[in-house]
Design a protein around this motif. Structure first.
Motif, short mmCIF file in Angstrom:
data_model
loop_
_atom_site.label_atom_id
_atom_site.label_comp_id
_atom_site.label_asym_id
_atom_site.label_seq_id
_atom_site.Cartn_x
_atom_site.Cartn_y
_atom_site.Cartn_z
N LYS A 543 0.83 -1.21 0.00
CA LYS A 543 0.00 0.00 0.00
C LYS A 543 0.86 1.27 0.00
CE LYS A 543 -4.32 -1.77 1.97
NZ LYS A 543 -4.09 -3.21 1.95
N ILE A 544 1.77 1.35 -0.95
CA ILE A 544 2.57 2.56 -1.18
C ILE A 544 2.67 2.77 -2.68
CG2 ILE A 544 4.86 3.60 -0.99
CD1 ILE A 544 5.23 2.49 1.66
N GLY A 545 2.63 4.03 -3.10
CA GLY A 545 2.67 4.34 -4.52
C GLY A 545 1.34 4.12 -5.20
N LYS A 546 0.26 4.12 -4.41
CA LYS A 546 -1.08 3.86 -4.94
C LYS A 546 -2.06 4.88 -4.36
CE LYS A 546 -0.21 -1.14 -5.13
NZ LYS A 546 -0.61 -2.46 -4.60
N PRO A 547 -3.13 5.18 -5.07
CA PRO A 547 -4.15 6.09 -4.53
C PRO A 547 -4.78 5.51 -3.27
CG PRO A 547 -4.43 5.79 -6.90
CD PRO A 547 -3.42 4.77 -6.47
N GLY A 548 -5.09 6.41 -2.33
CA GLY A 548 -5.78 6.01 -1.12
C GLY A 548 -4.95 5.19 -0.17
N CYS A 549 -3.64 5.25 -0.29
CA CYS A 549 -2.76 4.42 0.53
C CYS A 549 -1.62 5.27 1.09
CB CYS A 549 -2.22 3.25 -0.30
SG CYS A 549 -3.48 2.08 -0.86
N MET A 762 3.73 9.88 -4.19
CA MET A 762 5.14 9.51 -4.28
C MET A 762 5.28 8.00 -4.50
SD MET A 762 7.21 12.22 -3.61
CE MET A 762 8.64 11.74 -2.64
N HIS A 763 6.45 7.62 -5.03
CA HIS A 763 6.89 6.22 -5.12
C HIS A 763 6.00 5.37 -6.03
CE1 HIS A 763 9.25 7.64 -1.78
NE2 HIS A 763 8.19 7.72 -1.00
N VAL A 764 5.41 5.99 -7.04
CA VAL A 764 4.61 5.23 -8.01
C VAL A 764 5.57 4.46 -8.93
CG1 VAL A 764 2.97 5.36 -9.92
CG2 VAL A 764 2.73 6.90 -7.96
N GLY A 765 5.43 3.15 -8.97
CA GLY A 765 6.28 2.33 -9.84
C GLY A 765 7.63 2.01 -9.26
N GLU A 766 8.26 3.01 -8.61
CA GLU A 766 9.59 2.81 -8.03
C GLU A 766 9.75 3.75 -6.84
OE1 GLU A 766 14.12 2.32 -9.72
OE2 GLU A 766 12.98 4.07 -10.39
N PHE A 767 10.42 3.27 -5.82
CA PHE A 767 10.70 4.12 -4.66
C PHE A 767 11.80 5.11 -5.00
CE2 PHE A 767 8.76 0.44 -2.59
CZ PHE A 767 7.86 1.08 -1.74
N SER A 768 11.83 6.22 -4.28
CA SER A 768 12.84 7.24 -4.52
C SER A 768 14.25 6.67 -4.34
CB SER A 768 12.63 8.43 -3.58
OG SER A 768 11.39 9.04 -3.82
N ARG A 769 14.39 5.67 -3.49
CA ARG A 769 15.71 5.06 -3.27
C ARG A 769 15.93 3.84 -4.16
NH1 ARG A 769 16.35 0.60 -0.30
NH2 ARG A 769 18.33 1.30 0.58
N GLY A 770 14.99 3.54 -5.06
CA GLY A 770 15.06 2.36 -5.90
C GLY A 770 14.10 1.30 -5.39
N LYS A 771 14.57 0.49 -4.44
CA LYS A 771 13.71 -0.48 -3.79
C LYS A 771 13.44 -0.04 -2.35
CE LYS A 771 14.42 -4.73 -6.39
NZ LYS A 771 14.63 -6.20 -6.27
N GLY A 772 12.21 -0.28 -1.91
CA GLY A 772 11.88 0.03 -0.54
C GLY A 772 12.62 -0.89 0.40
N LEU A 773 13.08 -0.35 1.51
CA LEU A 773 13.91 -1.10 2.44
C LEU A 773 13.12 -1.47 3.69
CD1 LEU A 773 16.71 -2.20 3.30
CD2 LEU A 773 17.17 0.09 4.26
#
Length: 906
Positions: A543-549, A762-773
């Motif tokens: 539930k990150i990079g998606k609407p309502g999340c 934010m983080h649609v498709g890819e996290f700002s750092r690449g992969k979420g940690l």
């Protein structure tokens, strides 16, 4: 290929104009779209049609019952022929007005709404100066003056129900309803109480939508609408970023009205509506520079004051090095001020010892989310996480008091079907709207998050595809949370295991479910770990990079996000470009034409102990009051007293300013142009409404002059010029300038170039750092827990009516009428054991000192727990709070402190 179904449309004729609109459009909206105005008294565009006032009657050719329908409820259909101004329609409206006037006190000359009254406007348009009806009417002289901010006159009420509908459906309080019958009918608070005896929050939204003079702000008696102008700006209180129209008469702000901003949509809270402006014109504003001589402040010229400031700081730098100096910037001032302030400290002072008040509230968010996601900011928009969601997980946040307009929108979300799960040690107001309340023990957020993840993994609710494609570190997390069974976590958190299971299922199974958190997560010695736990939880279910999340921290002050963005941090240059990165240092050296200190600076919570040790000699404080806001006040006093030189730039003579060697008058948000950045990363305009008081100057101009006098030439013609420099240096602000910010929605960073519309999610498709940690974080108890000597666990926080040190809200009479002294919330059981009754004066002690305050006895806190706000000079809770820090973000543990309580016998 785009497979979206095309929108179905209908075509009709309105007053001989052909109109094509989407199917389902009301006649009122269809007419508006082609510039045809249909009168209405009850309609609110944010709510479904009511159709009660009958003023919006139009004729449908060939329609039933004479063809007259209410335009706000009737829907457009193909081939319709509509008349909005023929004789039949106008006669109908004139009859409605005649009926309304039959029960309306016609006293326009004495009415505050004169010139701003829809009933008056329509009566003039339709030629009515009185009513043709005679007989009984609403009883006279029954005005309710009891609310401290507004009056209610039932003789002027037309029963449009706007007030009750906005209260119930938008504010979510349902205070106002229609009472009695016939000519005795009137709008009243619940159970017929006076306004000041009801549970009215005094938000004033009912006043703002009233179309007549029935509900009027008390301040409105001092002006009429035609005498004023309205300046749209951004509210100076919390991080919601509400848009507000300041009502200006001459060079004085006389009122405030909600504007249709993206975060507030024509809503305000009591602070925005009634306390966002009075402090600006307060008689005790600082208006001239002051220099302390022989222990007394005397007025000085700007040249005298700035010469002294520059000479003293230069001498200290030459004698002890740049790192003997420091600056605290202001999270309530504009981005442009904060940018120039940190630039002054880094270039003229030659140190990175610069910080802002995020240090004592949300620095854990900046560090925690930056490490796990790559960006330390709210991931979604306020609208997105409160409009179309299936569930909301609210952790350590009390938005109806700390972010009231967001709190109202959460109540709306529940009305529309969202399941609310509240995790909080107190029974906050939103518990009444919640599906589930996890009343966890203070300081156990990490354990709770681990317990929720344990359930999610064991029940197969994790989003394995998302985890595999977009994250790293999952196996270590999975192994760690295996030990955090619901039974283990329930014992730590002091709740039932079944509640943990239920909460995990609600959150994981919801298609759209944001996590919303605030200082109840961050202000702990494990605050950064708490933030990382929130991102762990969201990534686990995808539930990150998606609407309502998303993971959505509610930033405390109006521009705490912006102050961090602008580099008021010892670790970061503007735009979170790291001081520890030599390439970044070279970039700013080239841009600013100087050599910069490459050493990471001290945080504000490190500067003060360093001042006690004698390592910090000079300090410049802009718009902050650490005597009141920082923990362990006695140590703050010692630090300020031990400085060789202290400069304070402020609006008022605060407790901290009293310790200064030089005080420079600042200017308020209403006296300057610039920008604030709200909690959702939205950069919005701040616009000058009135001229500064006395000799006060632009704050950024003062900083630039100090730098120039210290040998670092600096000058700006306007805040717009500063934003242009910001855009050149910050990749995430590359597309932001004042021209583009005239867009009523502002711009959300990242906004990288002039064609970039900004980033709502934010983080649609890819996290700002690449992969979420994923971070495997075990639970650690708070650093100070109750014992026999100090048996109660105390937490601190905000209340609805006041804001931080009360520098702004404390200068609004109505606010003080409602709340004018400190208090401590105590559970009934503990109060009975101690022999304390509601309202009794009590002594509260910790290992750092004692204060006196008043008992508020109830069930909002658990047994063995207490709560205090930090707004009041009497019973200043920070005299006794704990100054231990989060090891990563260096944030104080405001939320856990062991205290003892005893009654004071009068």
């Amino acid at each position: 290929m785009d497979t979206k179904t095309p929108t179905q449309t209908v075509t009709l004729t309105i007053d001989d104009q052909n109109v094509t609109v989407p199917k389902g459009t009301t006649l009122l909206k269809a007419a508006t779209e082609v510039g045809i105005e249909i009168p209405t008294l009850c309609h609110l565009k944010e709510l479904s049609p009511d159709g009660s006032c009958r003023m919006c009657m139009v004729e449908v050719e060939g329609g039933r019952k004479g063809g007259l329908v209410t335009a706000c409820t009737a829907h457009a259909a193909d081939g319709m022929v509509i008349h909005t101004q023929n004789k039949k329609v106008r006669d109908s409206r004139r009859f409605v007005l005649d009926l309304l006037l039959s029960n309306h006190k016609i006293d326009c000359f004495n009415c505050a709404a004169n010139g701003d009254c829809k009933l008056q406007d329509y009566s003039i348009e339709y030629g009515l100066t009185g009513t043709s009806f005679h007989g009984r009417r609403q009883p006279a002289n029954k005005i309710d003056h009891s609310n401290p901010f507004f009056d209610y006159d039932p003789e002027k009420c037309i029963m449009c129900r706007r007030c009750s509908r906005v209260c119930e459906l938008r504010q979510g309080r349902d205070v106002i309803s229609i009472a009695k019958r016939g000519f005795d009918t009137k709008m009243m608070p619940s159970y017929g109480e006076a306004w000041d005896e009801s549970n009215c929050e005094s938000c004033g939204n009912c006043v703002s939508v009233c179309p007549t003079g029935a509900l009027t702000a008390k301040d409105h008696k001092n002006y009429r609408d035609w005498e004023t102008k309205k300046i749209q700006t951004t509210c100076p209180h919390c991080g919601t970023g509400c848009q507000v129209n300041l009502v200006v008469k001459g060079n004085k702000i006389v009122g405030a009205e909600p504007a249709n901003g993206p975060a507030n949509k024509n809503l305000l809270c009591v602070k925005g509506k009634f306390a966002s402006y009075k402090f600006v014109g307060s008689d005790d504003r600082l208006t001239t520079p002051l220099i302390k001589r022989d222990g007394q402040f005397v007025e000085a010229t700007w040249d005298e004051a700035l010469t002294l400031v520059a000479d003293k700081f230069t001498a200290l730098k030459q004698a002890h090095g740049g790192d003997s100096l420091a600056g605290f910037s202001c999270s309530r001032s504009i981005n442009e001020d904060n940018f120039v302030f940190e630039k002054m400290v880094r270039t003229a002072f030659e140190t990175n010892n610069v910080d802002n008040c995020a240090r004592v509230c949300h620095s854990a968010t900046v560090h925690g989310l930056a490490q796990t996601l790559g960006s330390g900011a709210m991931t979604n928009t306020i609208e997105d996480i409160t409009t179309d969601v299936d569930a909301i997980l609210l952790v350590g946040s009390n938005p109806t008091e700390a972010h009231p307009v967001i709190g109202s929108q959460i109540r709306q979300a529940v009305q529309h079907g969202a399941q609310l799960v509240v995790a909080d040690p107190r029974k906050i107001d939103l518990v009444h709207n919640a599906k589930l309340h996890l009343q966890v023990k203070g300081g156990t957020n990490v354990a709770l998050a681990n317990g929720l993840m344990n359930v999610i993994i064991n029940e197969g609710l994790a989003d394995e595809a998302f985890i595999a494609q977009r994250t790293e570190g999952y196996e270590a997390l999975k192994a760690m949370v295996a030990d955090y069974t619901p039974e283990v976590v329930a014992e730590i958190c002091e709740i039932e295991p079944e509640a943990i299971v239920q909460a995990a299922r609600i959150y994981a199974n919801a298609k759209k479910a944001p996590i919303i958190y605030c200082l109840g997560v961050t202000e702990h010695s494990t605050g950064t770990e708490g933030v990382m736990s929130m991102s762990n939880l969201a990534m686990l279910v995808g539930k990150i990079g998606k609407p309502g999340c998303g993971v959505n921290p509610l930033r405390g002050q109006n521009n705490v996000q912006g102050a961090c963005d602008m580099g008021c941090s010892p670790f970061d240059f503007p735009g979170y470009q790291k001081v520890a990165n030599q390439d970044v240092v070279h970039k700013f050296e080239k841009a600013w034409g100087t050599t910069l200190n490459p050493k990471i600076g001290l945080t504000s919570t490190q500067v003060l102990p360093a001042a006690i040790r004698g390592d910090i000699k000079g300090l410049y404080i802009f718009g902050e009051d650490p005597i009141v806001t920082d923990p362990d006040t006695s140590h703050v006093r010692k630090a300020l007293e031990n400085l060789d030189f202290l400069v304070v730039q402020e609006l008022f003579m605060t407790e901290t300013a009293a310790y200064a060697d030089v005080i420079l008058p600042g200017i308020s948000f209403a006296e300057k142009d610039g920008t604030f950045t709200n909690t959702e990363r939205r950069v919005q305009r701040v616009r000058k409404a009135v001229e500064p008081r006395g000799l006060a100057r632009e704050d950024f101009a003062v900083f630039a002059e100090v730098a120039t006098r210290m040998g670092q030439p600096m000058a700006y013609d306007s805040a717009s010029d500063i934003m242009d420099e910001i855009a050149q240096l910050l990749p995430t602000f590359g597309g932001i300038n004042f021209k583009r910010l005239e867009n009523p929605n502002g711009l959300q960073w990242p906004c990288r170039d002039q064609d970039d519309p900004g980033t709502p999610i934010m983080h649609v498709g890819e996290f700002s750092r690449g992969k979420g940690l994923f971070m495997a974080i075990p639970y650690k108890p708070a650093k100070e827990l109750p014992d026999d000597a100090y048996p109660y666990m105390m937490s601190t926080g905000r209340m609805l009516y006041h804001y931080n040190t009360r520098a702004m809200t404390g200068r609004t009479e109505g606010i003080n009428q409602i709340s004018d002294h400190s208090y401590i919330e105590i559970n009934y059981e503990d109060a009975n054991h101690l022999g304390i009754k509601d309202g009794d004066k009590v002594k509260v002690s910790s290992r750092r000192g004692s204060i006196e305050t008043y008992a508020a006895v109830g069930d909002r806190v658990m047994a063995d727990s207490v709560f205090m706000t930090f707004h009041f000079p009497d019973g200043n809770v920070n005299e006794i709070t704990n100054a231990v820090f989060d090891d990563i973000a260096i944030i104080p543990e405001y939320k856990v402190c062991a205290v003892a309580i005893e009654p004071i016998n009068s």
